[in-house]
Design an enzyme around this catalytic site. Sequence first.
Site, PDB file in Angstrom:
ATOM      1  N   GLY A  31      29.541  47.850  40.321  1.00 43.05           N
ATOM      2  CA  GLY A  31      28.897  46.969  41.235  1.00 43.05           C
ATOM      3  C   GLY A  31      28.417  45.787  40.833  1.00 43.05           C
ATOM      4  O   GLY A  31      27.774  45.198  41.483  1.00 43.05           O
ATOM      5  N   SER A  32      28.824  45.550  39.523  1.00 46.24           N
ATOM      6  CA  SER A  32      28.162  44.224  38.921  1.00 46.24           C
ATOM      7  C   SER A  32      28.936  42.881  39.759  1.00 46.24           C
ATOM      8  O   SER A  32      27.857  41.991  39.877  1.00 46.24           O
ATOM      9  CB  SER A  32      28.275  44.162  37.499  1.00 46.24           C
ATOM     10  OG  SER A  32      29.458  43.854  37.138  1.00 46.24           O
ATOM     11  N   ASN A  33      29.867  43.020  40.003  1.00 45.93           N
ATOM     12  CA  ASN A  33      30.724  41.856  40.654  1.00 45.93           C
ATOM     13  C   ASN A  33      30.160  41.722  42.016  1.00 45.93           C
ATOM     14  O   ASN A  33      29.693  40.673  42.442  1.00 45.93           O
ATOM     15  CB  ASN A  33      32.027  41.929  40.770  1.00 45.93           C
ATOM     16  CG  ASN A  33      32.619  41.559  39.432  1.00 45.93           C
ATOM     17  OD1 ASN A  33      32.679  40.240  38.937  1.00 45.93           O
ATOM     18  ND2 ASN A  33      33.029  42.358  38.384  1.00 45.93           N
TER      19      ASN A  33
ATOM     20  N   ASN B 274      40.924  39.843  44.909  1.00 47.34           N
ATOM     21  CA  ASN B 274      40.464  40.676  43.977  1.00 47.34           C
ATOM     22  C   ASN B 274      40.209  39.905  42.662  1.00 47.34           C
ATOM     23  O   ASN B 274      40.682  38.905  42.471  1.00 47.34           O
ATOM     24  CB  ASN B 274      41.960  41.571  43.805  1.00 47.34           C
ATOM     25  CG  ASN B 274      41.269  42.731  42.747  1.00 47.34           C
ATOM     26  OD1 ASN B 274      40.402  43.213  42.810  1.00 47.34           O
ATOM     27  ND2 ASN B 274      42.431  42.957  41.889  1.00 47.34           N
TER      28      ASN B 274
ATOM     29  N   HIS C 230      40.407  40.447  38.491  1.00 50.54           N
ATOM     30  CA  HIS C 230      40.923  41.142  37.306  1.00 50.54           C
ATOM     31  C   HIS C 230      40.454  40.805  36.047  1.00 50.54           C
ATOM     32  O   HIS C 230      40.414  39.590  35.664  1.00 50.54           O
ATOM     33  CB  HIS C 230      42.575  41.113  37.510  1.00 50.54           C
ATOM     34  CG  HIS C 230      43.406  41.927  36.442  1.00 50.54           C
ATOM     35  ND1 HIS C 230      43.703  43.127  36.513  1.00 50.54           N
ATOM     36  CD2 HIS C 230      43.894  41.646  35.397  1.00 50.54           C
ATOM     37  CE1 HIS C 230      44.338  43.866  35.576  1.00 50.54           C
ATOM     38  NE2 HIS C 230      44.587  42.642  34.695  1.00 50.54           N
TER      39      HIS C 230
ATOM     40  N   ASP D 262      48.027  43.214  41.413  1.00 51.83           N
ATOM     41  CA  ASP D 262      47.909  41.851  40.569  1.00 51.83           C
ATOM     42  C   ASP D 262      48.677  40.784  40.914  1.00 51.83           C
ATOM     43  O   ASP D 262      48.993  40.152  39.918  1.00 51.83           O
ATOM     44  CB  ASP D 262      47.470  42.343  39.115  1.00 51.83           C
ATOM     45  CG  ASP D 262      46.486  43.284  39.030  1.00 51.83           C
ATOM     46  OD1 ASP D 262      45.741  43.524  39.663  1.00 51.83           O
ATOM     47  OD2 ASP D 262      46.757  44.075  37.962  1.00 51.83           O
TER      48      ASP D 262
ATOM     49  N   GLU E 128      33.509  36.948  34.604  1.00 53.82           N
ATOM     50  CA  GLU E 128      33.779  37.296  36.217  1.00 53.82           C
ATOM     51  C   GLU E 128      32.688  37.093  37.183  1.00 53.82           C
ATOM     52  O   GLU E 128      32.913  36.552  38.382  1.00 53.82           O
ATOM     53  CB  GLU E 128      34.115  39.116  36.042  1.00 53.82           C
ATOM     54  CG  GLU E 128      35.194  39.682  35.356  1.00 53.82           C
ATOM     55  CD  GLU E 128      35.449  40.893  35.339  1.00 53.82           C
ATOM     56  OE1 GLU E 128      35.044  41.452  36.544  1.00 53.82           O
ATOM     57  OE2 GLU E 128      35.936  41.448  34.432  1.00 53.82           O
TER      58      GLU E 128
HETATM   59  C1  GRF Z   1      35.649  44.552  36.790  1.00 55.98           C
HETATM   60  O1  GRF Z   1      35.956  44.417  35.297  1.00 55.98           O
HETATM   61  C2  GRF Z   1      36.745  44.004  37.700  1.00 55.98           C
HETATM   62  O2  GRF Z   1      37.478  42.979  37.149  1.00 55.98           O
HETATM   63  C3  GRF Z   1      37.767  45.226  37.848  1.00 55.98           C
HETATM   64  O3  GRF Z   1      36.813  46.222  38.007  1.00 55.98           O
HETATM   65  C4  GRF Z   1      35.579  46.058  37.311  1.00 55.98           C
HETATM   66  C5  GRF Z   1      34.686  46.279  38.369  1.00 55.98           C
HETATM   67  O4  GRF Z   1      33.317  46.218  37.590  1.00 55.98           O
HETATM   68  N1  GRF Z   1      38.760  44.913  38.910  1.00 55.98           N
HETATM   69  P1  GRF Z   1      32.001  45.987  38.573  1.00 55.98           P
HETATM   70  O5  GRF Z   1      32.042  47.174  39.476  1.00 55.98           O
HETATM   71  O6  GRF Z   1      32.022  44.716  39.410  1.00 55.98           O
HETATM   72  O7  GRF Z   1      30.704  46.141  37.545  1.00 55.98           O
END
Ligand code: GRF
Length: 203
Positions: free
Chosen positions: A20-22, A111, A113, A154, A183
Amino acid sequence: MGLATRKARLGIFVGVKGRGSNMSAIADACTAGHIPAEVAVVIGQVSGSPALEKARSMGLKTEVVSSKEAQYGPLLIKKLQEASVDLVCLAGYMRILPSEVVDEYQGRTLNIHPALLPKFGGQGMYGSHVHQAVLDAGESESGCTVHVVNNVYDEGEIVLQRTCPVLPNDTVESLSSRVLAEEHLAYPAAIELVWNRINTYQA
Ligand code: GRF
Protein backbone atom coordinates in the site's frame (compact mmCIF):
# COMPACT_ATOMS: atom_id res chain seq x y z
CA MET A 1 -2.17 22.98 -8.94
CA GLY A 2 -3.12 23.04 -12.60
CA LEU A 3 -6.28 23.49 -14.59
CA ALA A 4 -8.75 21.32 -12.69
CA THR A 5 -11.70 23.19 -11.28
CA ARG A 6 -12.64 20.58 -8.73
CA LYS A 7 -10.78 17.76 -7.07
CA ALA A 8 -10.71 14.36 -8.73
CA ARG A 9 -12.31 11.70 -6.57
CA LEU A 10 -9.99 8.68 -6.62
CA GLY A 11 -10.91 5.03 -6.25
CA ILE A 12 -7.72 3.15 -5.41
CA PHE A 13 -7.55 -0.62 -5.92
CA VAL A 14 -4.97 -2.40 -3.78
CA GLY A 15 -3.80 -6.00 -4.01
CA VAL A 16 -3.95 -8.81 -1.49
CA LYS A 17 -0.20 -8.77 -0.79
CA GLY A 18 0.66 -5.15 -1.60
CA ARG A 19 2.21 -2.90 1.04
CA GLY A 20 0.00 0.00 0.00
CA SER A 21 2.94 2.37 -0.38
CA ASN A 22 1.65 3.85 -3.64
CA MET A 23 -1.81 4.19 -2.13
CA SER A 24 -0.39 6.10 0.82
CA ALA A 25 1.89 8.26 -1.39
CA ILE A 26 -1.17 9.26 -3.42
CA ALA A 27 -3.22 9.92 -0.29
CA ASP A 28 -0.40 12.02 1.21
CA ALA A 29 -0.10 14.08 -1.99
CA CYS A 30 -3.86 14.71 -1.82
CA THR A 31 -3.82 15.68 1.86
CA ALA A 32 -0.84 17.99 1.36
CA GLY A 33 -2.69 19.73 -1.48
CA HIS A 34 0.04 18.84 -3.98
CA ILE A 35 -2.48 17.47 -6.46
CA PRO A 36 -6.13 18.40 -7.15
CA ALA A 37 -7.50 15.10 -5.90
CA GLU A 38 -8.95 13.30 -2.89
CA VAL A 39 -9.17 9.61 -2.06
CA ALA A 40 -12.85 8.67 -2.23
CA VAL A 41 -12.43 4.96 -1.53
CA VAL A 42 -9.74 2.27 -1.28
CA ILE A 43 -10.97 -1.11 -2.51
CA GLY A 44 -9.30 -4.40 -1.63
CA GLN A 45 -10.15 -8.07 -1.94
CA VAL A 46 -9.36 -9.34 1.56
CA SER A 47 -10.30 -7.44 4.71
CA GLY A 48 -7.05 -8.00 6.63
CA SER A 49 -4.66 -7.24 3.75
CA PRO A 50 -1.76 -4.92 4.66
CA ALA A 51 -2.73 -2.20 2.19
CA LEU A 52 -6.34 -2.07 3.46
CA GLU A 53 -5.11 -1.96 7.06
CA LYS A 54 -2.86 0.93 6.12
CA ALA A 55 -5.74 2.76 4.41
CA ARG A 56 -7.90 2.32 7.52
CA SER A 57 -5.10 3.61 9.74
CA MET A 58 -4.93 6.71 7.52
CA GLY A 59 -8.64 7.29 8.06
CA LEU A 60 -9.56 6.52 4.45
CA LYS A 61 -12.85 4.94 3.44
CA THR A 62 -12.32 1.28 2.51
CA GLU A 63 -14.38 -1.41 0.84
CA VAL A 64 -13.77 -5.13 0.47
CA VAL A 65 -14.97 -6.94 -2.64
CA SER A 66 -13.77 -10.52 -3.03
CA SER A 67 -12.62 -11.38 -6.53
CA LYS A 68 -14.39 -14.74 -5.98
CA GLU A 69 -17.76 -12.97 -6.18
CA ALA A 70 -19.74 -14.08 -9.25
CA GLN A 71 -20.69 -10.44 -9.84
CA TYR A 72 -17.19 -9.10 -9.11
CA GLY A 73 -17.10 -6.54 -11.96
CA PRO A 74 -20.62 -5.09 -11.38
CA LEU A 75 -19.97 -4.99 -7.62
CA LEU A 76 -16.80 -2.99 -8.15
CA ILE A 77 -18.66 -0.54 -10.36
CA LYS A 78 -21.34 -0.18 -7.68
CA LYS A 79 -18.72 0.67 -5.03
CA LEU A 80 -17.01 3.15 -7.35
CA GLN A 81 -20.31 4.83 -8.22
CA GLU A 82 -21.41 4.97 -4.59
CA ALA A 83 -18.20 6.88 -3.85
CA SER A 84 -18.64 9.12 -6.95
CA VAL A 85 -15.22 8.12 -8.26
CA ASP A 86 -13.74 10.05 -11.20
CA LEU A 87 -10.43 8.21 -11.61
CA VAL A 88 -9.55 4.60 -10.80
CA CYS A 89 -5.95 3.98 -9.69
CA LEU A 90 -4.57 0.46 -9.55
CA ALA A 91 -1.82 0.30 -6.95
CA GLY A 92 -0.45 -3.19 -6.44
CA TYR A 93 -3.60 -4.73 -7.96
CA MET A 94 -2.26 -7.89 -9.58
CA ARG A 95 -5.25 -9.02 -11.63
CA ILE A 96 -6.75 -8.05 -14.98
CA LEU A 97 -9.45 -5.57 -14.07
CA PRO A 98 -12.91 -6.91 -15.05
CA SER A 99 -13.80 -5.61 -18.51
CA GLU A 100 -16.98 -3.93 -17.22
CA VAL A 101 -14.85 -1.68 -15.04
CA VAL A 102 -12.37 -0.94 -17.85
CA ASP A 103 -15.29 -0.01 -20.13
CA GLU A 104 -17.09 2.10 -17.52
CA TYR A 105 -13.92 4.03 -16.61
CA GLN A 106 -12.29 4.09 -20.04
CA GLY A 107 -9.39 6.52 -20.18
CA ARG A 108 -9.91 7.15 -16.46
CA THR A 109 -8.20 4.04 -15.09
CA LEU A 110 -4.47 4.11 -14.35
CA ASN A 111 -1.90 1.54 -13.31
CA ILE A 112 1.71 1.80 -12.21
CA HIS A 113 4.36 -0.64 -13.40
CA PRO A 114 7.85 -0.85 -11.87
CA ALA A 115 9.80 -0.68 -15.15
CA LEU A 116 10.06 1.39 -18.30
CA LEU A 117 7.29 -0.04 -20.49
CA PRO A 118 7.02 -1.33 -23.17
CA LYS A 119 10.09 -3.20 -21.92
CA PHE A 120 9.66 -5.66 -19.05
CA GLY A 121 5.86 -5.76 -19.09
CA GLY A 122 3.16 -8.33 -19.72
CA GLN A 123 1.82 -11.33 -17.89
CA GLY A 124 4.19 -12.73 -15.26
CA MET A 125 6.14 -9.46 -15.13
CA TYR A 126 5.39 -8.28 -11.63
CA GLY A 127 7.26 -7.60 -8.41
CA SER A 128 10.75 -9.08 -8.18
CA HIS A 129 10.41 -10.76 -11.61
CA VAL A 130 10.50 -7.33 -13.26
CA HIS A 131 13.62 -6.15 -11.45
CA GLN A 132 15.38 -9.51 -11.95
CA ALA A 133 14.67 -9.28 -15.69
CA VAL A 134 16.08 -5.73 -15.80
CA LEU A 135 19.25 -6.90 -14.01
CA ASP A 136 19.57 -9.98 -16.25
CA ALA A 137 19.27 -7.80 -19.36
CA GLY A 138 22.16 -5.63 -18.16
CA GLU A 139 20.13 -2.42 -18.43
CA SER A 140 21.82 0.75 -17.22
CA GLU A 141 18.50 2.46 -16.51
CA SER A 142 15.15 1.45 -15.06
CA GLY A 143 12.21 3.32 -13.60
CA CYS A 144 8.46 3.21 -13.54
CA THR A 145 5.54 3.79 -15.86
CA VAL A 146 2.04 5.07 -15.17
CA HIS A 147 -0.26 3.99 -17.98
CA VAL A 148 -3.93 3.93 -18.88
CA VAL A 149 -5.47 0.50 -18.30
CA ASN A 150 -7.03 -1.50 -21.10
CA ASN A 151 -7.81 -5.20 -21.31
CA VAL A 152 -4.23 -6.30 -22.00
CA TYR A 153 -1.58 -6.38 -19.24
CA ASP A 154 0.61 -3.25 -19.28
CA GLU A 155 -0.43 -2.14 -22.77
CA GLY A 156 -2.48 1.05 -22.38
CA GLU A 157 -1.27 4.53 -23.29
CA ILE A 158 1.78 5.65 -21.32
CA VAL A 159 0.98 8.74 -19.26
CA LEU A 160 4.26 9.34 -17.48
CA GLN A 161 7.59 7.66 -16.78
CA ARG A 162 10.33 8.39 -14.27
CA THR A 163 13.78 6.88 -14.60
CA CYS A 164 16.58 5.92 -12.24
CA PRO A 165 19.99 4.34 -12.79
CA VAL A 166 20.74 0.64 -12.43
CA LEU A 167 23.99 0.47 -10.46
CA PRO A 168 26.71 -2.17 -10.96
CA ASN A 169 26.15 -3.94 -7.64
CA ASP A 170 22.38 -3.71 -7.63
CA THR A 171 20.27 -6.53 -6.25
CA VAL A 172 16.55 -6.97 -6.82
CA GLU A 173 16.02 -5.33 -3.41
CA SER A 174 18.23 -2.29 -3.98
CA LEU A 175 16.86 -1.69 -7.47
CA SER A 176 13.23 -2.13 -6.43
CA SER A 177 13.55 0.36 -3.58
CA ARG A 178 15.15 2.94 -5.91
CA VAL A 179 12.32 2.40 -8.43
CA LEU A 180 9.69 2.56 -5.66
CA ALA A 181 10.88 6.03 -4.65
CA GLU A 182 10.23 7.12 -8.26
CA GLU A 183 6.80 5.44 -8.23
CA HIS A 184 5.75 7.54 -5.26
CA LEU A 185 6.50 10.71 -7.24
CA ALA A 186 5.20 9.45 -10.57
CA TYR A 187 1.73 8.33 -9.53
CA PRO A 188 0.50 11.61 -8.02
CA ALA A 189 1.98 13.55 -10.96
CA ALA A 190 0.24 11.27 -13.46
CA ILE A 191 -3.09 11.65 -11.66
CA GLU A 192 -2.81 15.43 -11.91
CA LEU A 193 -1.91 15.19 -15.59
CA VAL A 194 -4.82 12.95 -16.51
CA TRP A 195 -7.30 14.93 -14.43
CA ASN A 196 -6.21 18.20 -16.05
CA ARG A 197 -6.45 16.56 -19.47
CA ILE A 198 -10.00 15.35 -18.79
CA ASN A 199 -11.02 18.81 -17.61
CA THR A 200 -9.41 20.51 -20.60
CA TYR A 201 -11.29 18.31 -23.05
CA GLN A 202 -14.57 18.82 -21.22
CA ALA A 203 -14.19 22.59 -20.93
C1 GRF B 1 4.52 -1.50 -7.04
O1 GRF B 1 5.85 -1.84 -7.28
C2 GRF B 1 3.81 -1.25 -8.34
O2 GRF B 1 4.65 -0.79 -9.36
C3 GRF B 1 3.28 -2.61 -8.70
O3 GRF B 1 2.95 -3.21 -7.48
C4 GRF B 1 3.73 -2.64 -6.45
C5 GRF B 1 2.79 -2.18 -5.38
O4 GRF B 1 3.47 -1.72 -4.25
N1 GRF B 1 2.18 -2.50 -9.61
P1 GRF B 1 2.68 -0.98 -3.11
O5 GRF B 1 1.61 -1.93 -2.61
O6 GRF B 1 2.09 0.27 -3.68
O7 GRF B 1 3.70 -0.69 -2.06
